[in-house]
Design a protein around this motif. Structure first.
Motif, PDB file in Angstrom:
ATOM      1  N   ALA A  78       0.800  -1.134  -0.074  1.00  6.99           N
ATOM      2  CA  ALA A  78       0.119   0.184  -0.105  1.00  6.99           C
ATOM      3  C   ALA A  78       0.863   1.252   0.077  1.00  6.99           C
ATOM      4  O   ALA A  78       0.762   2.216  -0.652  1.00  6.99           O
ATOM      5  N   THR A  79       2.047   1.430   0.824  1.00  5.35           N
ATOM      6  CA  THR A  79       2.912   2.428   0.824  1.00  5.35           C
ATOM      7  C   THR A  79       3.486   2.705  -0.610  1.00  5.35           C
ATOM      8  O   THR A  79       3.486   3.519  -1.117  1.00  5.35           O
ATOM      9  N   ALA A  80       4.031   1.612  -1.328  1.00  2.85           N
ATOM     10  CA  ALA A  80       4.537   1.703  -2.571  1.00  2.85           C
ATOM     11  C   ALA A  80       3.496   1.996  -3.667  1.00  2.85           C
ATOM     12  O   ALA A  80       3.655   3.050  -4.547  1.00  2.85           O
ATOM     13  N   MET A  81       2.169   1.644  -3.644  1.00  5.35           N
ATOM     14  CA  MET A  81       1.500   2.064  -4.463  1.00  5.35           C
ATOM     15  C   MET A  81       0.961   3.618  -4.110  1.00  5.35           C
ATOM     16  O   MET A  81       0.487   4.147  -5.083  1.00  5.35           O
ATOM     17  N   GLY A  86       0.002   8.565  -5.738  1.00  2.00           N
ATOM     18  CA  GLY A  86      -0.505   9.686  -5.074  1.00  2.00           C
ATOM     19  C   GLY A  86      -1.690   9.696  -4.161  1.00  2.00           C
ATOM     20  O   GLY A  86      -2.152  10.590  -3.694  1.00  2.00           O
ATOM     21  N   LEU A  87      -2.318   8.524  -4.191  1.00  2.00           N
ATOM     22  CA  LEU A  87      -3.368   8.204  -3.283  1.00  2.00           C
ATOM     23  C   LEU A  87      -2.830   8.001  -2.029  1.00  2.00           C
ATOM     24  O   LEU A  87      -1.885   7.350  -1.598  1.00  2.00           O
ATOM     25  N   PRO A  88      -3.734   8.425  -0.857  1.00  2.00           N
ATOM     26  CA  PRO A  88      -3.421   8.300   0.541  1.00  2.00           C
ATOM     27  C   PRO A  88      -3.225   6.908   0.874  1.00  2.00           C
ATOM     28  O   PRO A  88      -3.894   6.154   0.254  1.00  2.00           O
ATOM     29  N   ALA A  89      -2.541   6.369   1.907  1.00  2.00           N
ATOM     30  CA  ALA A  89      -2.606   5.213   2.430  1.00  2.00           C
ATOM     31  C   ALA A  89      -3.031   5.401   3.905  1.00  2.00           C
ATOM     32  O   ALA A  89      -2.723   6.073   4.464  1.00  2.00           O
ATOM     33  N   ALA A  90      -3.697   4.008   4.359  1.00  2.00           N
ATOM     34  CA  ALA A  90      -4.024   3.925   5.795  1.00  2.00           C
ATOM     35  C   ALA A  90      -3.477   2.385   5.882  1.00  2.00           C
ATOM     36  O   ALA A  90      -3.274   1.707   5.016  1.00  2.00           O
TER      37      ALA A  90
END
Length: 176
Positions: A78-81, A86-90
């Motif tokens: 998720a962090t790499a994506m 540019g989408l935030p991660a949780a």
């Protein structure tokens, strides 16, 4: 938009070469196996992780506002994506912390946000069902599950979860 067939085959072969180990391994069930798939081998390799993230980004529905990585394997993906898109991660914990914020979902307020659950390898989907329950409690709206590798039967679906499951690769791809 999915990957071109040649790129898919190349990614599957590279992940398989990095993560499929032979030897003697004790499985979670207690059984012994001569082969083991160590998913952290591809997640820890920056070149492979980048390629996996790129393949998965293509699968994220347009309405997704947040990428929710499932502890532990979904977090680096998720962090790499997030970095690439540019989408935030949780980040969805297996259980809420017992200290500090005491949250099960980290990364900001998700109330009313459309999220995609991000996972590395899914066989039955138990961890994903649990993650969705935590996201529901946090007020998020789960619209899809996106995984690197689907190891279960096709078509990919998780019992009791009424959202699409989208996978970059399948076990069949890895077995080539």
């Amino acid at each position: 938009m999915t990957m071109a067939a040649a790129a898919r085959r190349a990614l599957a072969a590279d992940i398989d070469a990095a993560a499929r180990l032979t030897g003697t391994f004790v499985l979670r069930s207690g059984a012994t196996a001569s082969e083991y798939f160590d998913k952290y081998r591809f997640e820890a390799d920056p070149r492979l992780l980048s390629r996996v993230a790129a393949a998965m980004i293509r699968l994220v529905p347009a309405e997704v506002e947040v990428l929710a990585g499932v502890e532990l394997g979904g977090v680096p993906i998720a962090t790499a994506m997030s970095l690439a898109s540019g989408l935030p991660a949780a980040f969805v914990r297996k259980q809420a912390k017992t200290y500090g914020t005491r949250l099960a979902v980290e990364g900001g307020d998700l109330t009313g946000k459309q999220v995609a659950i991000i996972e590395d390898v899914i066989s039955t989907g138990g961890a994903v069902r649990d993650a969705k329950a935590r996201l529901d409690e946090a007020g998020a709206i789960t619209v899809a599950v996106v995984c690197a590798v689907w190891r279960g039967p096709l078509p990919a679906r998780i019992e009791g979860l009424e959202v699409p499951v989208l996978s970059a690769l399948t076990l069949e791809d890895l077995n080539g």
